[in-house]
Design an enzyme around this catalytic site. Sequence first.
Site, PDB file in Angstrom:
ATOM      1  N   ASN A   1     -20.862 -50.846 -31.576  1.00 40.90           N
ATOM      2  CA  ASN A   1     -21.281 -49.961 -30.497  1.00 40.90           C
ATOM      3  C   ASN A   1     -22.488 -49.178 -31.006  1.00 40.90           C
ATOM      4  O   ASN A   1     -22.353 -48.131 -31.640  1.00 40.90           O
ATOM      5  CB  ASN A   1     -20.131 -49.026 -30.110  1.00 40.90           C
ATOM      6  CG  ASN A   1     -20.405 -48.235 -28.848  1.00 40.90           C
ATOM      7  OD1 ASN A   1     -21.549 -48.012 -28.472  1.00 40.90           O
ATOM      8  ND2 ASN A   1     -19.343 -47.779 -28.202  1.00 40.90           N
TER       9      ASN A   1
ATOM     10  N   LYS B   1     -21.478 -47.343 -34.387  1.00 40.08           N
ATOM     11  CA  LYS B   1     -20.037 -47.306 -34.582  1.00 40.08           C
ATOM     12  C   LYS B   1     -19.504 -48.724 -34.573  1.00 40.08           C
ATOM     13  O   LYS B   1     -20.018 -49.575 -33.852  1.00 40.08           O
ATOM     14  CB  LYS B   1     -19.365 -46.478 -33.482  1.00 40.08           C
ATOM     15  CG  LYS B   1     -19.784 -45.022 -33.456  1.00 40.08           C
ATOM     16  CD  LYS B   1     -19.115 -44.271 -32.318  1.00 40.08           C
ATOM     17  CE  LYS B   1     -19.576 -42.819 -32.265  1.00 40.08           C
ATOM     18  NZ  LYS B   1     -18.955 -42.077 -31.140  1.00 40.08           N
TER      19      LYS B   1
ATOM     20  N   ARG C   1     -21.602 -53.505 -27.369  1.00 38.26           N
ATOM     21  CA  ARG C   1     -21.927 -52.723 -26.170  1.00 38.26           C
ATOM     22  C   ARG C   1     -23.431 -52.788 -25.970  1.00 38.26           C
ATOM     23  O   ARG C   1     -24.208 -52.382 -26.835  1.00 38.26           O
ATOM     24  CB  ARG C   1     -21.493 -51.266 -26.343  1.00 38.26           C
ATOM     25  CG  ARG C   1     -22.007 -50.336 -25.238  1.00 38.26           C
ATOM     26  CD  ARG C   1     -21.565 -48.907 -25.505  1.00 38.26           C
ATOM     27  NE  ARG C   1     -22.171 -47.984 -24.557  1.00 38.26           N
ATOM     28  CZ  ARG C   1     -23.094 -47.091 -24.873  1.00 38.26           C
ATOM     29  NH1 ARG C   1     -23.549 -47.010 -26.109  1.00 38.26           N
ATOM     30  NH2 ARG C   1     -23.582 -46.271 -23.963  1.00 38.26           N
TER      31      ARG C   1
ATOM     32  N   HIS D   1     -22.098 -45.883 -18.275  1.00 45.49           N
ATOM     33  CA  HIS D   1     -20.714 -45.589 -18.687  1.00 45.49           C
ATOM     34  C   HIS D   1     -19.734 -46.582 -18.047  1.00 45.49           C
ATOM     35  O   HIS D   1     -18.539 -46.294 -17.928  1.00 45.49           O
ATOM     36  CB  HIS D   1     -20.293 -44.158 -18.303  1.00 45.49           C
ATOM     37  CG  HIS D   1     -21.013 -43.073 -19.025  1.00 45.49           C
ATOM     38  ND1 HIS D   1     -21.341 -41.872 -18.434  1.00 45.49           N
ATOM     39  CD2 HIS D   1     -21.491 -43.011 -20.290  1.00 45.49           C
ATOM     40  CE1 HIS D   1     -21.978 -41.100 -19.294  1.00 45.49           C
ATOM     41  NE2 HIS D   1     -22.088 -41.778 -20.433  1.00 45.49           N
TER      42      HIS D   1
ATOM     43  N   HIS E   1     -16.159 -39.373 -16.271  1.00 48.88           N
ATOM     44  CA  HIS E   1     -16.521 -39.488 -17.681  1.00 48.88           C
ATOM     45  C   HIS E   1     -17.358 -38.263 -18.029  1.00 48.88           C
ATOM     46  O   HIS E   1     -18.536 -38.171 -17.678  1.00 48.88           O
ATOM     47  CB  HIS E   1     -17.314 -40.775 -17.932  1.00 48.88           C
ATOM     48  CG  HIS E   1     -17.711 -40.961 -19.366  1.00 48.88           C
ATOM     49  ND1 HIS E   1     -17.084 -41.855 -20.211  1.00 48.88           N
ATOM     50  CD2 HIS E   1     -18.665 -40.355 -20.117  1.00 48.88           C
ATOM     51  CE1 HIS E   1     -17.637 -41.797 -21.399  1.00 48.88           C
ATOM     52  NE2 HIS E   1     -18.599 -40.885 -21.370  1.00 48.88           N
ATOM     53  N   LEU E   2     -16.737 -37.314 -18.727  1.00 45.95           N
ATOM     54  CA  LEU E   2     -17.387 -36.040 -19.019  1.00 45.95           C
ATOM     55  C   LEU E   2     -17.476 -35.848 -20.525  1.00 45.95           C
ATOM     56  O   LEU E   2     -16.502 -35.458 -21.190  1.00 45.95           O
ATOM     57  CB  LEU E   2     -16.598 -34.878 -18.393  1.00 45.95           C
ATOM     58  CG  LEU E   2     -16.275 -35.011 -16.895  1.00 45.95           C
ATOM     59  CD1 LEU E   2     -15.419 -33.831 -16.434  1.00 45.95           C
ATOM     60  CD2 LEU E   2     -17.552 -35.105 -16.071  1.00 45.95           C
ATOM     61  N   GLY E   3     -18.631 -36.157 -21.071  1.00 51.33           N
ATOM     62  CA  GLY E   3     -18.877 -35.944 -22.486  1.00 51.33           C
ATOM     63  C   GLY E   3     -20.196 -35.214 -22.629  1.00 51.33           C
ATOM     64  O   GLY E   3     -20.530 -34.345 -21.825  1.00 51.33           O
TER      65      GLY E   3
ATOM     66  N   ARG F   1     -28.823 -32.844 -20.795  1.00 55.13           N
ATOM     67  CA  ARG F   1     -29.556 -33.508 -19.720  1.00 55.13           C
ATOM     68  C   ARG F   1     -29.396 -32.731 -18.414  1.00 55.13           C
ATOM     69  O   ARG F   1     -28.328 -32.207 -18.122  1.00 55.13           O
ATOM     70  CB  ARG F   1     -29.050 -34.939 -19.531  1.00 55.13           C
ATOM     71  CG  ARG F   1     -29.629 -35.934 -20.527  1.00 55.13           C
ATOM     72  CD  ARG F   1     -29.023 -37.305 -20.332  1.00 55.13           C
ATOM     73  NE  ARG F   1     -28.078 -37.611 -21.379  1.00 55.13           N
ATOM     74  CZ  ARG F   1     -27.312 -38.694 -21.411  1.00 55.13           C
ATOM     75  NH1 ARG F   1     -27.378 -39.581 -20.433  1.00 55.13           N
ATOM     76  NH2 ARG F   1     -26.478 -38.900 -22.402  1.00 55.13           N
TER      77      ARG F   1
ATOM     78  N   ASP G   1     -22.902 -28.089 -26.452  1.00 50.11           N
ATOM     79  CA  ASP G   1     -21.462 -28.262 -26.671  1.00 50.11           C
ATOM     80  C   ASP G   1     -20.704 -27.265 -25.801  1.00 50.11           C
ATOM     81  O   ASP G   1     -20.849 -26.043 -25.964  1.00 50.11           O
ATOM     82  CB  ASP G   1     -21.131 -28.040 -28.148  1.00 50.11           C
ATOM     83  CG  ASP G   1     -19.694 -28.406 -28.501  1.00 50.11           C
ATOM     84  OD1 ASP G   1     -18.786 -28.079 -27.705  1.00 50.11           O
ATOM     85  OD2 ASP G   1     -19.480 -29.001 -29.565  1.00 50.11           O
TER      86      ASP G   1
ATOM     87  N   VAL H   1     -15.230 -33.857 -23.001  1.00 48.58           N
ATOM     88  CA  VAL H   1     -14.911 -32.705 -22.163  1.00 48.58           C
ATOM     89  C   VAL H   1     -13.720 -33.013 -21.263  1.00 48.58           C
ATOM     90  O   VAL H   1     -12.780 -32.216 -21.140  1.00 48.58           O
ATOM     91  CB  VAL H   1     -16.132 -32.293 -21.312  1.00 48.58           C
ATOM     92  CG1 VAL H   1     -15.756 -31.213 -20.306  1.00 48.58           C
ATOM     93  CG2 VAL H   1     -17.268 -31.810 -22.209  1.00 48.58           C
TER      94      VAL H   1
ATOM     95  N   GLU I   1     -11.255 -35.007 -21.621  1.00 54.42           N
ATOM     96  CA  GLU I   1      -9.982 -35.130 -22.327  1.00 54.42           C
ATOM     97  C   GLU I   1      -9.517 -33.820 -22.946  1.00 54.42           C
ATOM     98  O   GLU I   1      -8.316 -33.640 -23.175  1.00 54.42           O
ATOM     99  CB  GLU I   1     -10.102 -36.191 -23.428  1.00 54.42           C
ATOM    100  CG  GLU I   1     -10.328 -37.598 -22.909  1.00 54.42           C
ATOM    101  CD  GLU I   1     -10.636 -38.599 -24.025  1.00 54.42           C
ATOM    102  OE1 GLU I   1     -10.165 -38.370 -25.164  1.00 54.42           O
ATOM    103  OE2 GLU I   1     -11.357 -39.573 -23.775  1.00 54.42           O
ATOM    104  N   ASN I   2     -10.453 -32.908 -23.233  1.00 59.43           N
ATOM    105  CA  ASN I   2     -10.101 -31.744 -24.044  1.00 59.43           C
ATOM    106  C   ASN I   2     -10.251 -30.386 -23.368  1.00 59.43           C
ATOM    107  O   ASN I   2      -9.743 -29.395 -23.891  1.00 59.43           O
ATOM    108  CB  ASN I   2     -10.944 -31.747 -25.323  1.00 59.43           C
ATOM    109  CG  ASN I   2     -10.656 -32.940 -26.205  1.00 59.43           C
ATOM    110  OD1 ASN I   2      -9.567 -33.059 -26.749  1.00 59.43           O
ATOM    111  ND2 ASN I   2     -11.609 -33.846 -26.332  1.00 59.43           N
TER     112      ASN I   2
ATOM    113  N   GLU J   1     -13.714 -47.390 -25.344  1.00 60.69           N
ATOM    114  CA  GLU J   1     -14.731 -48.401 -25.067  1.00 60.69           C
ATOM    115  C   GLU J   1     -14.644 -49.560 -26.056  1.00 60.69           C
ATOM    116  O   GLU J   1     -14.820 -50.719 -25.672  1.00 60.69           O
ATOM    117  CB  GLU J   1     -16.125 -47.773 -25.125  1.00 60.69           C
ATOM    118  CG  GLU J   1     -16.398 -46.794 -23.982  1.00 60.69           C
ATOM    119  CD  GLU J   1     -17.754 -46.132 -24.118  1.00 60.69           C
ATOM    120  OE1 GLU J   1     -18.186 -45.887 -25.262  1.00 60.69           O
ATOM    121  OE2 GLU J   1     -18.398 -45.876 -23.094  1.00 60.69           O
TER     122      GLU J   1
END
Length: 403
Positions: free
Chosen positions: A7, A14, A97, A185, A213-215, A246, A288, A334, A336-337, A386
């Site tokens: 990835n 990764k 990916r 995504h 999808h919130l990162g 962004r 962050d 974001v 998930e946490n 992913e």
Amino acid sequence: MKVLVLNAGSSSQKSCLYDLNGSLPIDPPDPVWEAQIDWTVQPGKAVLKVKANGTRLESTIESTDRATDTLQMLKTLSEGKTKVIQQTGDVDIVGHRIVHGGQHYRQSVRIDQTVKATIADLARFAPLHNPANLQGIEAIEQSLGGVPQVAVFDTAFHATLPPAASIYPIPYEWYEKGVQRYGFHGISHQYCANRAAQLLGRELIDLKLVTCHLGNGCSLAAVQDGQSIDTTMGFTPLEGLMMGSRSGSVDPGVVLYLMREGNYTINEIEQILNKKSGLLGISGISSDLRQVVSSQTERSARAIDTYIHRLRSGIGSMLANLGGLDAIVFTAGVGENSALIRSRTCEAFRWLGVEIDSEKNQSSPIDQDISARSSKARILVIHTQEDWAIAQECWKLSHSRSS
């Protein structure tokens, strides 16, 4: 069957190895080996992290070029304390990916020279990512020779967007030249949609979902009949929701104004919209979310309010095109946490009968339903995987050829 996944991002690489025997497991298995290269630490250096056999290794290596660094990472598969195979030739298939598949690829494909050439050509749409993806493919060719390789495209899941959702209201000849909404995504959205069906005990084709999808990057997808029918990212990953650094969607007139009145160059505006906007731009603190929340300044509060406003608006637009809702899915860093983001987002849809269980929401849930019993739609938190989704695509392609 040993499946290696690469990835590649614009600033990191990764990788992981899955050892699959028999049929595909229902629940995602843990990889037997994981590695990451980070090129952002300092010029001419790279940080290599490897995890396998209960061992975690971290080292700083001299970085001459990314392909060489990737080869060094792959050596840890069959050498030292992280050795999990006898030789690199034991790898059966490799999945990559690929960020942009353009109008060419609607599903995963085996990589050949034609596919490589197309990925290279599509770098004009994704100049930071497709070249890095291609380097990963070539690194595997150098280290593993003729092992089968599979391209899994981040845009493929959104290839089902109807023309009304994918065409921009601009001269049609631009669309014919490839200027359209592609969405991104996709690997994550598709994985989470399938995982949601598993968790709900229902067939995906029968569900109407909004996947969030919130990162650091953020996007939504409306999933109906198992397909993406709308999404928030467009021609580039800059469109749509407010993100970490962004901007998300802004009036194009703002760009024209800055160029005309502020004498900004294209490169300066590109840098600002991608790297200095979003949570960072409004808060002045960080991209962050955790740091923005903890700072408790007026600008930070405005940043969070704007983030949630745009997220709610985006979900609303997805709902309008779905014509119903079975579940909202939160995923990525974001999603998930952050119990705060999930709670404040879902508050806006109580009129639809969407109710969150505050206790479950605060319990750091993963792959769980956090909606109240009385909720008319489910609220799910799913850990996006992913890499596992890419490994599944490799397994399916391999078995479809052998059957």
